[in-house]
Write a protein that holds these residues in place. Structure first.
Motif, mmCIF file in Angstrom:
data_model
loop_
_atom_site.group_PDB
_atom_site.id
_atom_site.type_symbol
_atom_site.label_atom_id
_atom_site.label_comp_id
_atom_site.label_asym_id
_atom_site.label_seq_id
_atom_site.Cartn_x
_atom_site.Cartn_y
_atom_site.Cartn_z
ATOM 1 N N ASN A 259 1.757 5.901 1.909
ATOM 2 C CA ASN A 259 0.900 6.535 2.905
ATOM 3 C C ASN A 259 1.368 6.299 4.330
ATOM 4 O O ASN A 259 0.843 6.895 5.258
ATOM 5 C CB ASN A 259 -0.542 6.029 2.771
ATOM 6 N N GLU A 260 2.342 5.409 4.489
ATOM 7 C CA GLU A 260 2.853 5.147 5.835
ATOM 8 C C GLU A 260 3.784 6.288 6.237
ATOM 9 O O GLU A 260 4.613 6.722 5.432
ATOM 10 C CB GLU A 260 3.647 3.820 5.851
ATOM 11 N N PRO A 261 3.701 6.754 7.479
ATOM 12 C CA PRO A 261 4.593 7.843 7.902
ATOM 13 C C PRO A 261 6.038 7.372 7.982
ATOM 14 O O PRO A 261 6.308 6.243 8.385
ATOM 15 C CB PRO A 261 4.056 8.214 9.300
ATOM 16 N N GLY A 262 6.935 8.250 7.567
ATOM 17 C CA GLY A 262 8.362 7.948 7.699
ATOM 18 C C GLY A 262 8.879 6.929 6.704
ATOM 19 O O GLY A 262 9.968 6.399 6.871
ATOM 20 N N VAL A 263 8.084 6.635 5.671
ATOM 21 C CA VAL A 263 8.499 5.631 4.698
ATOM 22 C C VAL A 263 8.672 6.281 3.327
ATOM 23 O O VAL A 263 7.835 7.072 2.901
ATOM 24 C CB VAL A 263 7.449 4.497 4.604
ATOM 25 N N ILE A 264 9.766 5.957 2.681
ATOM 26 C CA ILE A 264 9.977 6.425 1.310
ATOM 27 C C ILE A 264 10.021 5.192 0.407
ATOM 28 O O ILE A 264 10.689 4.209 0.727
ATOM 29 C CB ILE A 264 11.299 7.213 1.184
ATOM 30 N N VAL A 265 9.264 5.232 -0.684
ATOM 31 C CA VAL A 265 9.323 4.135 -1.645
ATOM 32 C C VAL A 265 10.089 4.631 -2.863
ATOM 33 O O VAL A 265 9.721 5.647 -3.454
ATOM 34 C CB VAL A 265 7.914 3.646 -2.047
ATOM 35 N N ASP A 266 11.166 3.947 -3.197
ATOM 36 C CA ASP A 266 11.941 4.304 -4.389
ATOM 37 C C ASP A 266 11.530 3.402 -5.546
ATOM 38 O O ASP A 266 11.567 2.174 -5.418
ATOM 39 C CB ASP A 266 13.438 4.099 -4.127
ATOM 40 N N TRP A 487 11.791 -0.460 -3.920
ATOM 41 C CA TRP A 487 12.341 -0.714 -2.577
ATOM 42 C C TRP A 487 11.754 0.319 -1.625
ATOM 43 O O TRP A 487 11.488 1.460 -2.023
ATOM 44 C CB TRP A 487 13.870 -0.597 -2.566
ATOM 45 N N ALA A 488 11.584 -0.074 -0.395
ATOM 46 C CA ALA A 488 11.095 0.861 0.616
ATOM 47 C C ALA A 488 12.212 1.120 1.609
ATOM 48 O O ALA A 488 12.972 0.218 1.956
ATOM 49 C CB ALA A 488 9.887 0.268 1.330
#
Lengths: 517, 297
Positions: A259-266, A487-488
Motif C-alpha cells: 500500500n506504500e506508494p512507489g514500493v514493489i514487494v516481490d 523483498w521490497a
C-alpha cells in the motif's frame, strides 16, 4: 539522489573522488539484508543466504540459471559456451567462452581456473559442499579453454554442480593461491560486480565490472548493508535510504508495504523448507514413539496461519515442493494432541519431559520456534529455548549441541541435495564429513546412494520416493512449512527480468538491472 | 535490628536505630508528598506482581494464533502480541521477573559490596588497597557493558542476569560502605569494643554495619531502578530470560518488530518500566532526604 546516498557513493568511490575534483553522478544501488554480518566471502566456504546474494553478483559458473528462474531444466551457458557429454553420462567436456576477465587484473579465465575451482569445491578441507562432488573422478584442462570432467558414477544433475551456485562458482586460481586465507576478505570472480571492500558488521561494497562479458552493468556500484532489525530496515527503506531490502515474511507486512506508494514487494521462490530435526541419538528422542508424538503435536495449519498464507505453504515431505524427485506420498502425522499424549504415555512419559533447544535470534526462525515451543507445551513437552546470535546458532547446531533443530533451507532443486545433506549418515553433524544431518538419520542411505547413480529417471524417482517415505516412517524430522522469499524494492529499481525464483534466495542483480534516480 | 546502647550512645553525628529512622522517614515523606506517590506506586506494582495469577485475565504464555496482533479491547485490555498472547497478563507476569531480578541483584550486590567496603574501611592498609583497586577497575566499565560481558560469559538465564547485574553494583556498594566505615572506625565506642576484646567480625557486623546501613539502603533503592533498566536493556538486545517467559524488555523487543503495525506491543511494557523506575526514584529521593543530616531539624 538524497544526501545519504551521495554519501555512500562518495565512500565507495573515494579513490575516484581523490583523482578528480568533480564526482561523477554514480548510480549506487543500496541493498540491505537481514543478517548481522557477512559469513565468509568465499563461495566455496559459505552457504549462508546473506553471502549468496553477494556471490551471485560476483561470480559465474560454467552454466547458469537464467535470471529469474531456478528450474534445473533451463540451465544456459555462462562461462562455458558449449558442452557435450558421453552417452553413459560419465564424461563431460566444456568449452570455455573466450576473453572473460577476472576482476582486479587477475587475467583471463582459463581451463586451469575452472579445474582449480571445481577441485577446491570438492575438497572437504576448504569447501562446505564437498560431498556434492564425491562422484568427480577427475577434472582436467584439455587445453586452455577446454575442461573435461570424468565421473565415477552418474550424478542426478551434473550441470547443477557446475552452475553459478555454491561449489560451481569459478574463482581465480592465482588470487586464491596468492591470498590464501585472505581470499575471503578479497574475493575475485568474473561476475557483473567486483568486490571493493568489506566493513565488519556494516557492509560489503561492490563496483560495476567494466569488463563484464555480457556488458558493463547499468548500475555503477552496490552498497550491501547488514541491517538485522526488521523495523530499522523498514524505516530506512521507507525513508528512501535503501533501494532494495529484505522484507518480513509475514502476510500483513506484505499487504501493508504494497500500500506504500512507489514500493514493489516481490514474493518469489524458492520456498525455504522449515523442518524440525530431532536428534534420534539422545534421550528421549531416541524413542520413535516420542518422535511420533512430537509430529502429532505440531500443527502446520497454525504455523501457516502465523506466517500468512500468501507467503507460505505447508509441507509434508522432507524434500521441498517442486524439487525434482519430491513426493507427498509419505506417512502423515496429522495434528492430534490426544494421540500425541497417548504416545508419550506409552513411551513412559505420561507427564511429558523437558528438552533444551538452541535457536537463533533471527525472527524468521525464532518466531516459528516459539509457536513450536507452545505446541509442544500443550502435550507436556517443555522446550527450554537457548536464544543465541545467528552465527553462534549455526556453529552450535553443527557441534551437535541442540536436540531439536529448526532449520530453514533452500538447496539445489533436486531431491538428492536435500536428502544427502540432511538425511544421509555421511552428513551427520560433528563428523569429518558433516553437512547438516542434525537428526543422525541413516535409514535411507541405500536409496539416496542408489538414486544418485540411477540412470533411469523413473527408477530414480521411485528410489527418492522410497527414501522420503522411510524418513517419515522413522520420523527423523518433521517438515513444517515452506516460506517464500519476500523483498521490497523501490519502483525505480528494475531487475531487467521477471523474478519468479532465484537460486541465490534473494533478488539477482545483474548487468540488466537499472535504477532510475 | 537494634543496636546495643553502648554503640548508639556515643554516636552524636547521625541518627541510627530503627525508630529514629522511621520517624525521619515519615517526616520527610510528609514534607515531600512525591515520596508517598513513589511508595504507593512501588507497593502497587509489587502487589500486582505477587498477585499476577489472580489479576491476569489470561495465561501469559498461552498462544492463540487466530487472535494475534489484536488491538486493545474488552477481552484483551492491552491487546494481543504476535502469538495471540494477552499483553496485559504478560506485563503482570513480566513485573515478577523485573522485580525479582531488580531486587535480588541489588540485594546480592549490597551484601557482597557492603561486606567488601566495610572490610576495606575497617581494616585499612593493604586490604583496603587491594579491595578498592579491584573495585576501581570494575567501576571503569560502563554498567551496561559490564552486564553484557558477564551475561555473554555465563549465558542468559534469570540467575545469571541477577549475578551479572549484582556484579555491576558491587563496586558501587563497596565505595558507599567504605567511607562511613572509616569515619565510624575512629569513634571511641569502637575503641571500647576493641578494648573489650570483641572480634573484628563482631565489631564489623554488630557495631559498624547498623551505622552505615541507612546510606547503603537509600542508594540501593535508587540502584534498583537502574538494575531494572539494565534487565530490560539486556532483554531488549536478546540477552534476557529465554522465551516464552514474559519480561518487559523482551516484550518491548518483540513488539519492536511490529512497531508500525501494532505499537501497543512496545508502548505498554515500556510504560510499565517507566512507572517502576519512576516510583523507585521518587522513593529513593525521599529516603535520601530522610537520612541527610542537612535536612534534619
Amino acid at each position: 539522489m538524497t544526501s545519504a546516498r551521495l554519501g555512500t557513493a562518495a565512500l565507495l568511490g573515494a579513490a575516484m573522488l581523490l583523482a578528480s575534483p568533480v564526482a561523477p553522478a554514480e548510480t549506487v544501488l543500496t541493498v540491505a539484508s537481514g543478517s548481522q554480518d557477512a559469513g565468509q566471502l568465499d563461495p566455496h566456504v559459505s552457504t549462508k543466504s546473506q553471502d549468496k546474494i553477494v556471490f551471485a553478483m560476483m561470480f559465474n559458473g560454467l552454466v547458469r540459471f537464467p535470471p529469474g528462474s531456478m528450474n534445473p531444466g533451463e540451465l544456459e551457458p555462462d562461462l562455458a559456451e558449449s558442452w557435450t557429454s558421453s552417452p553413459d553420462g560419465l564424461v563431460w567436456t566444456f568449452k570455455l567462452r573466450e576473453g572473460v576477465q577476472f576482476h582486479g587484473g587477475y587475467g583471463e579465465v582459463t581451463a586451469e581456473d575452472v579445474v582449480f575451482s571445481l577441485t577446491r569445491a570438492g575438497n572437504p578441507e576448504v569447501s562446505a559442499v564437498s560431498s556434492d562432488y564425491d562422484s568427480f573422478e577427475s577434472v582436467e584442462a584439455l587445453d586452455s579453454d577446454t575442461v573435461r570432467i570424468t565421473l565415477s558414477k552418474p550424478v542426478p544433475s551434473l550441470l547443477g554442480l557446475v552452475a553459478n551456485y555454491h561449489g560451481g562458482n569459478v574463482v581465480s586460481k592465482q588470487a586464491v593461491e596468492e591470498m590464501g586465507e585472505g581470499f575471503r576478505l578479497n574475493p575475485i570472480g568474473t561476475g557483473p560486480f567486483a568486490f571493493v571492500g568489506y566493513e565488519s558488521g556494516q557492509s560489503v561494497q561492490l563496483a560495476a565490472n567494466d569488463a563484464y562479458f555480457r556488458g558493463r552493468p547499468a548500475i555503477d556500484a552496490v552498497n550491501f548493508l547488514y541491517v538485522p532489525s526488521n523495523a530499522a530496515r523498514e524505516l530506512a527503506f521507507l525513508n528512501g535510504e535503501l533501494d532494495l531490502a529484505l522484507g518480513v515474511r509475514q502476510e500483513r507486512w506484505v499487504n501493508r508495504m504494497r500500500n506504500e506508494p512507489g514500493v514493489i514487494v516481490d514474493v518469489f521462490g524458492p520456498g525455504e523448507l522449515r523442518t524440525l530435526h530431532m536428534n534420534r541419538m539422545v534421550e528421549p528422542l531416541n524413542d520413535i514413539r516420542v518422535r511420533r508424538a512430537i509430529a502429532h503435536a505440531l500443527s502446520r495449519e497454525e504455523l501457516v496461519a502465523f506466517v500468512g498464507a500468501s507467503v507460505t505453504q505447508p509441507s509434508l515431505s522432507p524434500v521441498p515442493n517442486g524439487y525434482l524427485g519430491h513426493t507427498a506420498e509419505v506417512p502423515l502425522y496429522p495434528h492430534d494432541i490426544d494421540g500425541a499424549k497417548a504416545l508419550l504415555a506409552e513411551a513412559g512419559y505420561p507427564d511429558g519431559f523437558g528438552l533444551r533447544a538452541i535457536i537463533t535470534q533471527r525472527t524468521s526462525l525464532l518466531d516459528p520456534m516459539q509457536v513450536v515451543q507452545e505446541q509442544l507445551r500443550r502435550v507436556g513437552i517443555a522446550v527450554e529455548l537457548d536464544v543465541v546470535e545467528h552465527s553462534t546458532f549455526h556453529a552450535q547446531i553443527r557441534d551437535d549441541l541442540s536436540a531439536l533443530v529448526l532449520y530453514g533451507a533452500a538447496r539445489f532443486p533436486v531431491a538428492d541435495t536435500y536428502l544427502t545433506q540432511f538425511y544421509h549418515s555421511r552428513s551427520i553433524v560433528n563428523t569429518p564429513t558433516a553437512v547438516t544431518n542434525f537428526s543422525h538419520c541413516s535409514v535411507a542411505d541405500a536409496e539416496i546412494d542408489a538414486a544418485r547413480s540411477e540412470p533411469d529417471p523413473e527408477q530414480q524417482a521411485a528410489l527418492w520416493a522410497t527414501a522420503q517415505a522411510k524418513l517419515m516412517t522413522e520420523v527423523c524430522a518433521v517438515p513444517l512449512f515452506e516460506q517464500l522469499q519476500v523483498w521490497a524494492r523501490r519502483e525505480a529499481l528494475d531487475y531487467g527480468f521477471d523474478l519468479k525464483a532465484a537460486i541465490s534466495v534473494s533478488p539477482l542483480i545483474t548487468e540488466q538491472a537499472t535504477l532510475t534516480q | 535490628m537494634t543496636a546495643p546502647t553502648l554503640d548508639t550512645a556515643p554516636d552524636t553525628g547521625r541518627g541510627t536505630g530503627a525508630p529514629r529512622f522511621l520517624a525521619d522517614l515519615l517526616r520527610v515523606f510528609n514534607a515531600n508528598k512525591l515520596s508517598w506517590l513513589g511508595l504507593v506506586l512501588f507497593v502497587g506494582l509489587c502487589l500486582a506482581a505477587v498477585f499476577a495469577p489472580l489479576l491476569a485475565t489470561h495465561d501469559p504464555i498461552d498462544q492463540s494464533i487466530l487472535y494475534r496482533l489484536r488491538p486493545p479491547s474488552d477481552s484483551h485490555w492491552l491487546g494481543t502480541d504476535s502469538y495471540g498472547r494477552d499483553v496485559f497478563s504478560r506485563i503482570l507476569y513480566g513485573a515478577r521477573i523485573s522485580l525479582i531480578i531488580g531486587l535480588a541483584s541489588i540485594a546480592l550486590g549490597l551484601v557482597v559490596g557492603g561486606a567488601l567496603g566495610i572490610l576495606a574501611g575497617y581494616r585499612g592498609g593493604w586490604v583496603d588497597q587491594a579491595i578498592m583497586r579491584v573495585m576501581d577497575v570494575l567501576l571503569s566499565f560502563p554498567t551496561l557493558i559490564m552486564g553484557l560481558l558477564v551475561v555473554a560469559m555465563l549465558g542468559a538465564s534469570m540467575l545469571n542476569l541477577i549475578i551479572a547485574i549484582a556484579f555491576t553494583v558491587v563496586p558501587k556498594f563497596a565505595r558507599i560502605a567504605r567511607a562511613p566505615t572509616i569515619a565510624v572506625r575512629e569513634r571511641d565506642y569502637i575503641e571500647a569494643c576493641r578494648a573489650l576484646g570483641y572480634s573484628d567480625l563482631r565489631i564489623m557486623v554488630v557495631h559498624i554495619l547498623p551505622n552505615v546501613l541507612g546510606e547503603i539502603l537509600v542508594l540501593a533503592s535508587l540502584w534498583t531502578a537502574t538494575a531494572i533498566r539494565i534487565e530490560a536493556s539486556l532483554s531488549f538486545i536478546g540477552l534476557g530470560v529465554a522465551p516464552p517467559t514474559p519480561t518487559w524488555g523482551g516484550m518491548i523487543r518483540e513488539g519492536f518488530e511490529y512497531i508500525l503495525d501494532a505499537p501497543w506491543l512496545s508502548i505498554y511494557p515500556g510504560l510499565a518500566v517507566l512507572l517502576l523506575v519512576f516510583s523507585l526514584n521518587l522513593l529513593g529521593d525521599g529516603l535520601r532526604d530522610a537520612i541527610d543530616p542537612k535536612l534534619r531539624e
